[in-house]
Design a protein around this motif. Sequence first.
Motif, PDB file in Angstrom:
ATOM      1  N   VAL A   1      45.899  36.434  46.278  1.00 21.49           N
ATOM      2  CA  VAL A   1      44.612  36.994  45.880  1.00 21.49           C
ATOM      3  C   VAL A   1      44.620  37.357  44.401  1.00 21.49           C
ATOM      4  CG1 VAL A   1      42.990  38.891  46.234  1.00 21.49           C
ATOM      5  CG2 VAL A   1      44.136  37.849  48.194  1.00 21.49           C
ATOM      6  N   ALA A   2      43.679  36.756  43.653  1.00 21.59           N
ATOM      7  CA  ALA A   2      43.522  37.101  42.236  1.00 21.59           C
ATOM      8  C   ALA A   2      42.583  38.285  42.058  1.00 21.59           C
ATOM      9  CB  ALA A   2      42.995  35.895  41.465  1.00 21.59           C
ATOM     10  N   GLY A   3      41.705  38.480  43.004  1.00 20.26           N
ATOM     11  CA  GLY A   3      40.731  39.555  42.957  1.00 20.26           C
ATOM     12  C   GLY A   3      39.606  39.252  43.920  1.00 20.26           C
ATOM     13  N   ALA A   4      38.650  40.165  43.991  1.00 22.31           N
ATOM     14  CA  ALA A   4      37.487  39.974  44.867  1.00 22.31           C
ATOM     15  C   ALA A   4      36.233  40.241  44.055  1.00 22.31           C
ATOM     16  CB  ALA A   4      37.568  40.898  46.080  1.00 22.31           C
ATOM     17  N   ASP A   5      35.330  39.264  44.061  1.00 26.60           N
ATOM     18  CA  ASP A   5      34.097  39.361  43.277  1.00 26.60           C
ATOM     19  C   ASP A   5      32.980  39.984  44.099  1.00 26.60           C
ATOM     20  OD1 ASP A   5      35.328  38.166  41.133  1.00 26.60           O
ATOM     21  OD2 ASP A   5      34.569  36.163  41.575  1.00 26.60           O
ATOM     22  N   ILE A   6      32.342  41.011  43.528  1.00 23.41           N
ATOM     23  CA  ILE A   6      31.139  41.594  44.117  1.00 23.41           C
ATOM     24  C   ILE A   6      29.946  40.819  43.560  1.00 23.41           C
ATOM     25  CG2 ILE A   6      29.732  43.665  44.366  1.00 23.41           C
ATOM     26  CD1 ILE A   6      32.283  45.303  43.809  1.00 23.41           C
ATOM     27  N   VAL A   7      29.156  40.235  44.433  1.00 24.12           N
ATOM     28  CA  VAL A   7      27.995  39.460  44.002  1.00 24.12           C
ATOM     29  C   VAL A   7      26.733  40.030  44.624  1.00 24.12           C
ATOM     30  CG1 VAL A   7      29.316  37.344  43.630  1.00 24.12           C
ATOM     31  CG2 VAL A   7      28.276  37.768  45.866  1.00 24.12           C
ATOM     32  N   GLN A   8      25.617  39.876  43.901  1.00 20.16           N
ATOM     33  CA  GLN A   8      24.342  40.419  44.347  1.00 20.16           C
ATOM     34  C   GLN A   8      23.253  39.374  44.198  1.00 20.16           C
ATOM     35  OE1 GLN A   8      24.097  43.763  41.646  1.00 20.16           O
ATOM     36  NE2 GLN A   8      25.052  45.162  43.108  1.00 20.16           N
ATOM     37  N   LEU A   9      22.277  39.420  45.085  1.00 22.08           N
ATOM     38  CA  LEU A   9      21.111  38.554  44.985  1.00 22.08           C
ATOM     39  C   LEU A   9      19.968  39.174  45.762  1.00 22.08           C
ATOM     40  CD1 LEU A   9      21.167  35.631  47.483  1.00 22.08           C
ATOM     41  CD2 LEU A   9      23.127  37.144  47.359  1.00 22.08           C
ATOM     42  N   THR A  10      18.802  38.582  45.618  1.00 22.71           N
ATOM     43  CA  THR A  10      17.630  39.019  46.364  1.00 22.71           C
ATOM     44  C   THR A  10      17.365  38.022  47.481  1.00 22.71           C
ATOM     45  OG1 THR A  10      16.673  40.046  44.396  1.00 22.71           O
ATOM     46  CG2 THR A  10      15.182  39.576  46.238  1.00 22.71           C
ATOM     47  N   TYR A  11      17.226  38.551  48.695  1.00 20.16           N
ATOM     48  CA  TYR A  11      16.972  37.700  49.854  1.00 20.16           C
ATOM     49  C   TYR A  11      15.794  38.279  50.617  1.00 20.16           C
ATOM     50  CZ  TYR A  11      17.622  35.356  54.340  1.00 20.16           C
ATOM     51  OH  TYR A  11      17.424  34.624  55.476  1.00 20.16           O
ATOM     52  N   GLN A  12      14.720  37.502  50.733  1.00 20.37           N
ATOM     53  CA  GLN A  12      13.504  37.956  51.393  1.00 20.37           C
ATOM     54  C   GLN A  12      13.043  39.298  50.822  1.00 20.37           C
ATOM     55  OE1 GLN A  12      14.261  37.888  55.634  1.00 20.37           O
ATOM     56  NE2 GLN A  12      14.048  35.660  55.761  1.00 20.37           N
ATOM     57  N   GLN A  13      13.069  39.375  49.482  1.00 20.66           N
ATOM     58  CA  GLN A  13      12.630  40.541  48.723  1.00 20.66           C
ATOM     59  C   GLN A  13      13.477  41.784  48.990  1.00 20.66           C
ATOM     60  OE1 GLN A  13       8.430  40.751  49.796  1.00 20.66           O
ATOM     61  NE2 GLN A  13       7.893  39.435  48.061  1.00 20.66           N
ATOM     62  N   ARG A  14      14.703  41.565  49.454  1.00 18.22           N
ATOM     63  CA  ARG A  14      15.625  42.675  49.679  1.00 18.22           C
ATOM     64  C   ARG A  14      16.958  42.371  49.014  1.00 18.22           C
ATOM     65  NH1 ARG A  14      13.812  46.191  53.568  1.00 18.22           N
ATOM     66  NH2 ARG A  14      12.137  45.450  54.962  1.00 18.22           N
TER      67      ARG A  14
ATOM     68  N   LEU B   1      20.880  41.916  48.577  1.00 18.98           N
ATOM     69  CA  LEU B   1      21.968  41.414  49.409  1.00 18.98           C
ATOM     70  C   LEU B   1      23.237  41.430  48.568  1.00 18.98           C
ATOM     71  CD1 LEU B   1      22.675  40.133  52.169  1.00 18.98           C
ATOM     72  CD2 LEU B   1      22.256  37.901  51.144  1.00 18.98           C
ATOM     73  N   THR B   2      24.297  42.022  49.112  1.00 22.70           N
ATOM     74  CA  THR B   2      25.549  42.185  48.383  1.00 22.70           C
ATOM     75  C   THR B   2      26.691  41.582  49.182  1.00 22.70           C
ATOM     76  OG1 THR B   2      24.686  44.329  47.645  1.00 22.70           O
ATOM     77  CG2 THR B   2      26.986  43.836  47.130  1.00 22.70           C
ATOM     78  N   GLY B   3      27.497  40.765  48.516  1.00 19.25           N
ATOM     79  CA  GLY B   3      28.629  40.142  49.194  1.00 19.25           C
ATOM     80  C   GLY B   3      29.914  40.341  48.418  1.00 19.25           C
ATOM     81  N   LEU B   4      31.028  40.120  49.102  1.00 17.76           N
ATOM     82  CA  LEU B   4      32.347  40.220  48.492  1.00 17.76           C
ATOM     83  C   LEU B   4      33.083  38.907  48.727  1.00 17.76           C
ATOM     84  CD1 LEU B   4      34.147  42.352  47.021  1.00 17.76           C
ATOM     85  CD2 LEU B   4      35.218  42.775  49.245  1.00 17.76           C
ATOM     86  N   LEU B   5      33.456  38.233  47.644  1.00 16.78           N
ATOM     87  CA  LEU B   5      34.150  36.954  47.724  1.00 16.78           C
ATOM     88  C   LEU B   5      35.589  37.149  47.266  1.00 16.78           C
ATOM     89  CD1 LEU B   5      31.428  34.659  46.074  1.00 16.78           C
ATOM     90  CD2 LEU B   5      31.643  35.345  48.463  1.00 16.78           C
ATOM     91  N   VAL B   6      36.528  37.027  48.184  1.00 13.20           N
ATOM     92  CA  VAL B   6      37.953  37.172  47.853  1.00 13.20           C
ATOM     93  C   VAL B   6      38.437  35.840  47.289  1.00 13.20           C
ATOM     94  CG1 VAL B   6      40.242  37.738  48.728  1.00 13.20           C
ATOM     95  CG2 VAL B   6      38.209  38.899  49.662  1.00 13.20           C
ATOM     96  N   ARG B   7      38.976  35.855  46.065  1.00 12.61           N
ATOM     97  CA  ARG B   7      39.306  34.627  45.343  1.00 12.61           C
ATOM     98  C   ARG B   7      40.819  34.450  45.198  1.00 12.61           C
ATOM     99  NH1 ARG B   7      34.178  32.096  44.611  1.00 12.61           N
ATOM    100  NH2 ARG B   7      32.822  33.398  43.339  1.00 12.61           N
ATOM    101  N   ASP B   8      41.224  33.169  45.103  1.00 13.98           N
ATOM    102  CA  ASP B   8      42.625  32.880  44.808  1.00 13.98           C
ATOM    103  C   ASP B   8      42.804  32.666  43.310  1.00 13.98           C
ATOM    104  OD1 ASP B   8      41.776  30.304  44.171  1.00 13.98           O
ATOM    105  OD2 ASP B   8      42.540  29.401  46.013  1.00 13.98           O
ATOM    106  N   GLN B   9      43.995  32.247  42.900  1.00 16.28           N
ATOM    107  CA  GLN B   9      44.295  32.098  41.474  1.00 16.28           C
ATOM    108  C   GLN B   9      43.456  31.002  40.814  1.00 16.28           C
ATOM    109  OE1 GLN B   9      46.218  34.304  40.020  1.00 16.28           O
ATOM    110  NE2 GLN B   9      46.873  35.284  41.923  1.00 16.28           N
ATOM    111  N   ASN B  10      42.933  30.073  41.612  1.00 17.00           N
ATOM    112  CA  ASN B  10      42.079  29.002  41.092  1.00 17.00           C
ATOM    113  C   ASN B  10      40.598  29.330  41.241  1.00 17.00           C
ATOM    114  OD1 ASN B  10      44.266  27.261  40.370  1.00 17.00           O
ATOM    115  ND2 ASN B  10      44.498  26.737  42.540  1.00 17.00           N
ATOM    116  N   GLN B  11      40.316  30.581  41.564  1.00 18.64           N
ATOM    117  CA  GLN B  11      38.941  31.071  41.737  1.00 18.64           C
ATOM    118  C   GLN B  11      38.227  30.430  42.921  1.00 18.64           C
ATOM    119  OE1 GLN B  11      38.294  33.797  39.935  1.00 18.64           O
ATOM    120  NE2 GLN B  11      40.379  33.376  39.266  1.00 18.64           N
ATOM    121  N   GLN B  12      38.983  29.894  43.855  1.00 20.76           N
ATOM    122  CA  GLN B  12      38.409  29.396  45.093  1.00 20.76           C
ATOM    123  C   GLN B  12      38.280  30.556  46.089  1.00 20.76           C
ATOM    124  OE1 GLN B  12      37.355  26.054  45.492  1.00 20.76           O
ATOM    125  NE2 GLN B  12      37.718  26.211  43.286  1.00 20.76           N
ATOM    126  N   THR B  13      37.232  30.518  46.893  1.00 24.70           N
ATOM    127  CA  THR B  13      36.994  31.600  47.852  1.00 24.70           C
ATOM    128  C   THR B  13      37.934  31.475  49.050  1.00 24.70           C
ATOM    129  OG1 THR B  13      34.664  31.732  47.213  1.00 24.70           O
ATOM    130  CG2 THR B  13      35.280  32.726  49.314  1.00 24.70           C
TER     131      THR B  13
END
Length: 337
Positions: free
Chosen positions: A279-292, A294-306
Amino acid sequence: MAKSMTKHPVSSADTLKQAWQDLRADHPHMRIRDAAATLGVSEAELLATDCGNRVTRLREHWPALLGAVGTLGPVMALTRNAFAVHEKTGLYEDICPCGDMLLISGHHIELYLSTGVWHSGFAVMEETHLGPRHSLQFFDTGGEAVHKIYLTEYSDAGLYRRLVDIFRADDQSPNLELPTEGTKSALDALASSQDLPEHWRRLLLVHTTEAVLAGRIATPALRELMRQLAELLLPIQVLVGNPGAMQLHDGPIQNLKITGPWFNVLDQGFNLHLNEMAVAGADIVQLTYQQRDLTGLLVRDQNQQTILTIVGQFDEADGENVLWRDLLKALPVIGPG
């Protein structure tokens, strides 16, 4: 361990089978995935060398075969990638085509299978200290395992034997020829599908350019988040995927354990194993979904693959679970990613 050994590419099936036997004699507890890496071949090629003995090659009628799994009762579904293993016990009840994919749902089972990249399947019998263990194992065009289905003590062994007989391939030779074309990502294919159920659409959107990177957390913060989630029994969705399969856990987590480099969730009906060394780290990502929000966490490897994806529970009326969002906001961010 296998990673400290020198790879020795092996060609013919007979030679490969003998090399595997020799390797197991020296390392009786080595897993077949590690043995294949040590011998310089794919897991599917190594497994095929035992066809006619403990391994039966299956016909490539994936929808019909997976539909028949629903008759077996409770089974354990296993989907993994290089650094995470996701195990769920439940029922394969409903199978629905979705473009080139198969959506499978049932009691405690949620799967999206990109069978277009599946190349081979086998029924496997392994000897364990608890007795014989039976499974159905599926591999992509590169010979990498994409999905495995294990019988449990509650599965119908008689119907399993009938399934294997029905789907037994004519060719039971120990040789396995793999195509040269690459494997297409299931995530890429699904993101463009117009037939996705809403909960799958939400999950995949956090992987697209619609999601904005809010920050990155380090492995200790990820551990602390998992501890808090377990303590609160907060419902979440945990997704592990590879080019041929994606497998979802929907619910809380509870029993956490660290064993060497592995961070483990060991709950009844759900196990997760994450190799923290990768694990290189975990990215917190945000977006709008149906006007609300939405927050996700993507755990990444050294090549930035999820490696794995975690999102909070989402209600059509109220939107994302506020406590999930607040827990992420409170985490120490180490950088923009």
